[in-house]
Design a protein around this motif. Structure first.
Motif, short mmCIF file in Angstrom:
data_model
loop_
_atom_site.label_atom_id
_atom_site.label_comp_id
_atom_site.label_asym_id
_atom_site.label_seq_id
_atom_site.Cartn_x
_atom_site.Cartn_y
_atom_site.Cartn_z
N GLN A 68 0.77 -0.65 -0.20
CA GLN A 68 -0.10 0.01 -0.06
C GLN A 68 0.66 1.12 -0.01
OE1 GLN A 68 0.37 -2.68 2.12
NE2 GLN A 68 -2.24 -3.19 2.10
N GLU A 69 2.19 1.86 1.03
CA GLU A 69 2.70 2.73 1.02
C GLU A 69 3.42 2.46 -0.70
OE1 GLU A 69 4.16 2.37 5.71
OE2 GLU A 69 4.96 0.67 4.47
N LEU A 125 -20.96 5.87 7.56
CA LEU A 125 -20.25 6.15 8.20
C LEU A 125 -18.40 6.13 8.49
CD1 LEU A 125 -21.18 3.28 11.34
CD2 LEU A 125 -21.67 6.06 11.28
N GLU A 126 -18.20 7.43 8.54
CA GLU A 126 -16.60 7.86 8.18
C GLU A 126 -15.77 6.31 8.34
OE1 GLU A 126 -12.47 10.27 9.48
OE2 GLU A 126 -14.73 11.64 9.16
N ALA A 127 -15.85 5.82 9.41
CA ALA A 127 -14.97 4.74 9.40
C ALA A 127 -14.70 2.97 8.66
CB ALA A 127 -14.55 4.05 11.17
N GLU A 128 -16.22 2.92 8.27
CA GLU A 128 -16.93 2.57 7.54
C GLU A 128 -15.81 2.48 6.38
OE1 GLU A 128 -20.48 1.34 8.05
OE2 GLU A 128 -20.39 0.33 9.91
N ALA A 129 -16.31 4.08 5.63
CA ALA A 129 -15.99 3.94 3.77
C ALA A 129 -14.65 4.57 4.26
CB ALA A 129 -16.01 5.83 4.15
N PHE A 137 -8.56 0.64 -3.03
CA PHE A 137 -8.11 0.89 -4.05
C PHE A 137 -6.37 1.02 -3.25
CE2 PHE A 137 -11.43 3.84 -4.57
CZ PHE A 137 -11.56 4.18 -5.99
N GLY A 138 -6.80 -0.01 -2.99
CA GLY A 138 -4.92 -0.64 -2.27
C GLY A 138 -4.35 0.34 -1.54
N VAL A 139 -4.88 0.82 -0.05
CA VAL A 139 -3.40 2.41 0.43
C VAL A 139 -3.65 2.19 1.86
CG1 VAL A 139 -4.31 3.87 -1.84
CG2 VAL A 139 -6.21 3.76 0.54
N THR A 140 -3.21 2.76 2.29
CA THR A 140 -3.23 2.53 3.98
C THR A 140 -4.47 3.05 4.41
OG1 THR A 140 -2.32 4.34 4.10
CG2 THR A 140 -0.65 2.43 4.33
N PRO A 141 -5.24 3.00 5.87
CA PRO A 141 -6.32 3.55 6.65
C PRO A 141 -6.03 5.05 6.21
CG PRO A 141 -5.31 1.16 7.22
CD PRO A 141 -4.99 1.62 6.56
N GLU A 142 -4.79 5.42 6.40
CA GLU A 142 -4.31 6.84 7.26
C GLU A 142 -4.63 7.67 5.52
OE1 GLU A 142 -2.74 4.64 9.84
OE2 GLU A 142 -2.22 4.68 7.77
N PHE A 143 -4.44 7.18 4.51
CA PHE A 143 -4.30 7.78 2.54
C PHE A 143 -5.62 7.93 2.95
CE2 PHE A 143 -3.55 8.23 -1.67
CZ PHE A 143 -2.46 8.36 -1.34
N ALA A 144 -6.46 6.59 2.89
CA ALA A 144 -8.36 7.13 3.11
C ALA A 144 -8.38 7.73 3.46
CB ALA A 144 -8.18 5.32 3.41
N ARG A 145 -8.44 8.14 4.98
CA ARG A 145 -9.17 9.20 5.65
C ARG A 145 -8.48 10.07 4.94
NH1 ARG A 145 -7.54 7.18 9.34
NH2 ARG A 145 -8.91 6.13 10.54
N GLU A 146 -7.49 10.79 5.42
CA GLU A 146 -7.25 11.98 3.62
C GLU A 146 -7.49 12.45 3.09
OE1 GLU A 146 -5.44 16.08 3.70
OE2 GLU A 146 -5.64 14.85 5.46
#
Length: 210
Positions: A68-69, A125-129, A137-146
């Protein structure tokens, strides 16, 4: 899928993927994309970087990172190859920061393309999104959240622009229908003015507390 006006960057990224015949998230593979763009991909135990030697372009991805990174780094470094020129070692600090900010924004848009995100069914819900985006998309949760936060800001901006456009369009219709040349704000009301007849009336602003 709701009405959405893409930014110039989002449009250019969509055109790039269309040229590569990539339309679905499962096709987002760094090595396959690099091959279509005639870019060499290498893996090494140091920070990811883009290299352009006389037109021979390469991206070195840090092999100590997760898949992911590495995908996120690929998007970042690809921006340097596609949109930036020159050796950062010879650049001023402010210009380097400018390039890095642009590359970071590009990576968010490239790794999670807006035209694909708009077709993705996201939970309320944001956490579920975030979990859905991360897995899709194969990214980290931090990247997805931003990315999700940036997307919501753009959606809000789009909707505000639509409301303003509708408001000004309605105002123009009223002006043409009633023979009004200017609508001038005056405190808590608007003065309706005609060049030929002068002031023809006032329109009270709507009280937000009502």
């Amino acid at each position: 899928m709701y009405p959405y006006t893409p930014t110039p960057l989002e449009q250019s990224i969509e055109r790039l993927f269309q040229a590569m015949e990539i339309a679905e998230p499962h096709q987002l593979d760094p090595e396959a994309i690099a091959h279509r763009l005639s870019i060499w991909v290498h893996y090494a135990p140091f920070s990811s970087q883009a290299i352009d030697r006389s037109g021979l372009q390469s991206i070195v991805l840090d092999n100590r990172l997760s898949k992911q990174e590495q995908w996120q780094d690929f998007g970042h470094e690809l921006c340097h190859l596609l949109h930036h020129a020159g050796n950062q070692l010879a650049m001023g600090e402010s210009f380097i920061r400018f390039q890095e900010t642009k590359a970071m924004n590009f990576a968010y848009q490239f790794c999670i393309p807006t035209f694909m995100l708009l077709k993705t069914e996201l939970p309320r819900l944001e956490a579920e999104a975030v979990t859905t985006i991360s897995g899709t998309f194969g990214v980290t949760p931090e990247f997805a959240r931003e990315r999700l936060k940036r997307h919501y800001r753009q959606v809000t901006s789009n909707r505000l622009a639509e409301k303003l456009t509708a408001f000004f369009h309605a105002e123009e219709i009223v002006k043409r229908t009633e023979g009004i040349d200017y609508i001038v704000p005056t405190g808590r009301s608007k003065m309706l003015f005609c060049r030929e007849r002068g002031v023809i009336g006032y329109m009270r602003d709507r009280d937000e507390s009502e």
